[in-house]
Enzyme design. Structure first.
Site, PDB file in Angstrom:
ATOM      1  N   HIS A  35      -2.371   7.946  22.280  1.00 25.64           N
ATOM      2  CA  HIS A  35      -2.812   8.979  23.226  1.00 25.64           C
ATOM      3  C   HIS A  35      -2.819   8.358  24.613  1.00 25.64           C
ATOM      4  O   HIS A  35      -3.239   7.216  24.776  1.00 25.64           O
ATOM      5  CB  HIS A  35      -4.229   9.466  22.900  1.00 25.64           C
ATOM      6  CG  HIS A  35      -4.852  10.200  24.054  1.00 25.64           C
ATOM      7  ND1 HIS A  35      -4.649  11.544  24.269  1.00 25.64           N
ATOM      8  CD2 HIS A  35      -5.613   9.772  25.096  1.00 25.64           C
ATOM      9  CE1 HIS A  35      -5.270  11.909  25.388  1.00 25.64           C
ATOM     10  NE2 HIS A  35      -5.861  10.851  25.913  1.00 25.64           N
TER      11      HIS A  35
ATOM     12  N   TYR B 183     -10.420  16.478  22.335  1.00 28.76           N
ATOM     13  CA  TYR B 183      -9.320  17.422  22.101  1.00 28.76           C
ATOM     14  C   TYR B 183      -9.799  18.866  22.234  1.00 28.76           C
ATOM     15  O   TYR B 183      -9.289  19.750  21.529  1.00 28.76           O
ATOM     16  CB  TYR B 183      -8.705  17.167  20.724  1.00 28.76           C
ATOM     17  CG  TYR B 183      -7.823  15.932  20.656  1.00 28.76           C
ATOM     18  CD1 TYR B 183      -6.812  15.705  21.593  1.00 28.76           C
ATOM     19  CD2 TYR B 183      -7.966  15.004  19.627  1.00 28.76           C
ATOM     20  CE1 TYR B 183      -5.991  14.581  21.521  1.00 28.76           C
ATOM     21  CE2 TYR B 183      -7.151  13.873  19.544  1.00 28.76           C
ATOM     22  CZ  TYR B 183      -6.162  13.674  20.491  1.00 28.76           C
ATOM     23  OH  TYR B 183      -5.336  12.573  20.407  1.00 28.76           O
TER      24      TYR B 183
ATOM     25  N   LYS C  88      -3.926   5.238  17.846  1.00 33.32           N
ATOM     26  CA  LYS C  88      -4.436   6.124  16.798  1.00 33.32           C
ATOM     27  C   LYS C  88      -4.488   5.416  15.440  1.00 33.32           C
ATOM     28  O   LYS C  88      -3.899   4.334  15.271  1.00 33.32           O
ATOM     29  CB  LYS C  88      -3.559   7.379  16.750  1.00 33.32           C
ATOM     30  CG  LYS C  88      -3.591   8.177  18.064  1.00 33.32           C
ATOM     31  CD  LYS C  88      -2.770   9.453  17.954  1.00 33.32           C
ATOM     32  CE  LYS C  88      -2.791  10.208  19.281  1.00 33.32           C
ATOM     33  NZ  LYS C  88      -2.083  11.513  19.174  1.00 33.32           N
TER      34      LYS C  88
ATOM     35  N   ASN D  93       1.480  10.138  15.961  1.00 36.06           N
ATOM     36  CA  ASN D  93       2.417   9.701  17.003  1.00 36.06           C
ATOM     37  C   ASN D  93       1.909   8.487  17.797  1.00 36.06           C
ATOM     38  O   ASN D  93       2.216   8.312  18.971  1.00 36.06           O
ATOM     39  CB  ASN D  93       2.777  10.871  17.919  1.00 36.06           C
ATOM     40  CG  ASN D  93       1.555  11.480  18.573  1.00 36.06           C
ATOM     41  OD1 ASN D  93       0.443  10.968  18.405  1.00 36.06           O
ATOM     42  ND2 ASN D  93       1.728  12.546  19.320  1.00 36.06           N
TER      43      ASN D  93
ATOM     44  N   GLU E 186     -11.603  10.691  30.916  1.00 33.17           N
ATOM     45  CA  GLU E 186     -11.385  10.069  29.606  1.00 33.17           C
ATOM     46  C   GLU E 186     -11.804   8.598  29.580  1.00 33.17           C
ATOM     47  O   GLU E 186     -12.328   8.131  28.574  1.00 33.17           O
ATOM     48  CB  GLU E 186      -9.916  10.233  29.193  1.00 33.17           C
ATOM     49  CG  GLU E 186      -9.579  11.685  28.887  1.00 33.17           C
ATOM     50  CD  GLU E 186      -8.192  11.910  28.322  1.00 33.17           C
ATOM     51  OE1 GLU E 186      -7.941  12.997  27.790  1.00 33.17           O
ATOM     52  OE2 GLU E 186      -7.334  11.002  28.428  1.00 33.17           O
TER      53      GLU E 186
HETATM   54  N1  UDP Z   1      -0.756  17.544  17.749  1.00 33.03           N
HETATM   55  C1  UDP Z   1      -0.423  17.982  16.479  1.00 33.03           C
HETATM   56  N2  UDP Z   1       0.430  19.070  16.359  1.00 33.03           N
HETATM   57  C2  UDP Z   1       0.929  19.712  17.441  1.00 33.03           C
HETATM   58  C3  UDP Z   1       0.574  19.258  18.733  1.00 33.03           C
HETATM   59  C4  UDP Z   1      -0.274  18.170  18.852  1.00 33.03           C
HETATM   60  O1  UDP Z   1      -0.868  17.429  15.487  1.00 33.03           O
HETATM   61  O2  UDP Z   1       1.693  20.683  17.264  1.00 33.03           O
HETATM   62  C5  UDP Z   1      -1.632  16.361  17.894  1.00 33.03           C
HETATM   63  C6  UDP Z   1      -0.842  15.086  18.233  1.00 33.03           C
HETATM   64  O3  UDP Z   1      -1.439  13.973  17.585  1.00 33.03           O
HETATM   65  C7  UDP Z   1      -1.017  15.024  19.745  1.00 33.03           C
HETATM   66  C8  UDP Z   1      -2.455  15.505  19.898  1.00 33.03           C
HETATM   67  O4  UDP Z   1      -2.574  16.563  18.943  1.00 33.03           O
HETATM   68  O5  UDP Z   1      -0.783  13.732  20.265  1.00 33.03           O
HETATM   69  C9  UDP Z   1      -2.821  15.994  21.272  1.00 33.03           C
HETATM   70  O6  UDP Z   1      -1.936  17.033  21.631  1.00 33.03           O
HETATM   71  P1  UDP Z   1      -1.362  17.123  23.110  1.00 33.03           P
HETATM   72  O7  UDP Z   1      -0.657  18.445  23.220  1.00 33.03           O
HETATM   73  O8  UDP Z   1      -2.440  16.825  24.092  1.00 33.03           O
HETATM   74  O9  UDP Z   1      -0.211  15.982  23.107  1.00 33.03           O
HETATM   75  P2  UDP Z   1      -0.136  14.543  23.793  1.00 33.03           P
HETATM   76  O10 UDP Z   1      -0.784  14.663  25.151  1.00 33.03           O
HETATM   77  O11 UDP Z   1      -0.831  13.561  22.885  1.00 33.03           O
HETATM   78  O12 UDP Z   1       1.339  14.252  23.891  1.00 33.03           O
HETATM   79 MG    MG Z   2      -2.672  15.428  25.600  1.00 33.08          MG
END
Ligand code: UDP
Ligand code: MG
Length: 156
Positions: free
Chosen positions: A117, A51, A11, A114, A128
């Site tokens: 991805h 997303y 990211k 974080n 993807e």
């Molecule tokens: N995200 C965020 N706030 C939240 C949850 C997710 O900003 O409360 C963002 C974060 O960057 C995350 C991305 O949205 O990695 C995708 O969310 P997902 O639930 O798919 O998490 P991941 O699979 O990346 O762990």
């Molecule tokens: Mg995810």
């Protein structure tokens, strides 16, 4: 045990913080094979597609603005059970809950910024990888080291 391919996005925070090399280094050191690697700028429509499950969440506008703020690096990597292996290497979404030793647990303190991805299932991974890579941008190549990533029995 199956050899799988999964999609990773490094990211904008990873690029801004100069951590791209360290994260790719961990993936390589684990034994994953790089099949595709490219830098690109996400636009809002690509973010909406990627997303889609998050559109409408309160943090979504912020997520789009973050993900489009600087280039990302997209990787397609493969290896034994790569989807699960890479998700486990990442740690949970909220990096403050991630264990030391995971990528998020070592490099981030944020839920949104974080670092990485990674596809969450084999089915998602296939979609993807196709979303970010054309066929000709993916490379299948023979690597001597792959003989050492798991025993022949495990690869059946
Ligand atoms: N995200 C965020 N706030 C939240 C949850 C997710 O900003 O409360 C963002 C974060 O960057 C995350 C991305 O949205 O990695 C995708 O969310 P997902 O639930 O798919 O998490 P991941 O699979 O990346 O762990
Ligand atoms: Mg995810």
């Amino acid at each position: 045990m199956a050899v799988e391919q999964t999609l990773i996005l490094l990211k904008p925070d990873t690029l801004q913080r100069g951590l791209i090399g360290q994260v790719i280094g961990r993936l390589e050191a684990r034994g994953l094979q790089l099949n595709g690697c490219k830098m690109m700028h996400l636009d809002k429509s690509k973010c909406d597609e990627h997303y889609a499950h998050l559109i409408g969440k309160p943090f979504y506008p912020g997520l789009v603005s973050f993900m489009t703020s600087a280039p990302i690096v997209a990787l397609a990597v493969s290896g034994p059970e790569a989807v699960k292996v890479v998700r486990d290497m990442c740690g949970p979404t909220n990096a403050r809950n991630a264990m030391p030793g995971t990528i998020r647990g070592d490099f981030s303190l944020s839920t949104q910024y974080n670092v990485i991805h990674a596809s969450d299932s084999l089915e998602t991974a296939k979609k993807e990888v196709a979303r970010f890579f054309k066929k000709e941008e993916l490379f299948a190549w023979e690597r001597m080291m792959d003989k050492m990533t798991a025993s022949p029995d495990e690869k059946k």
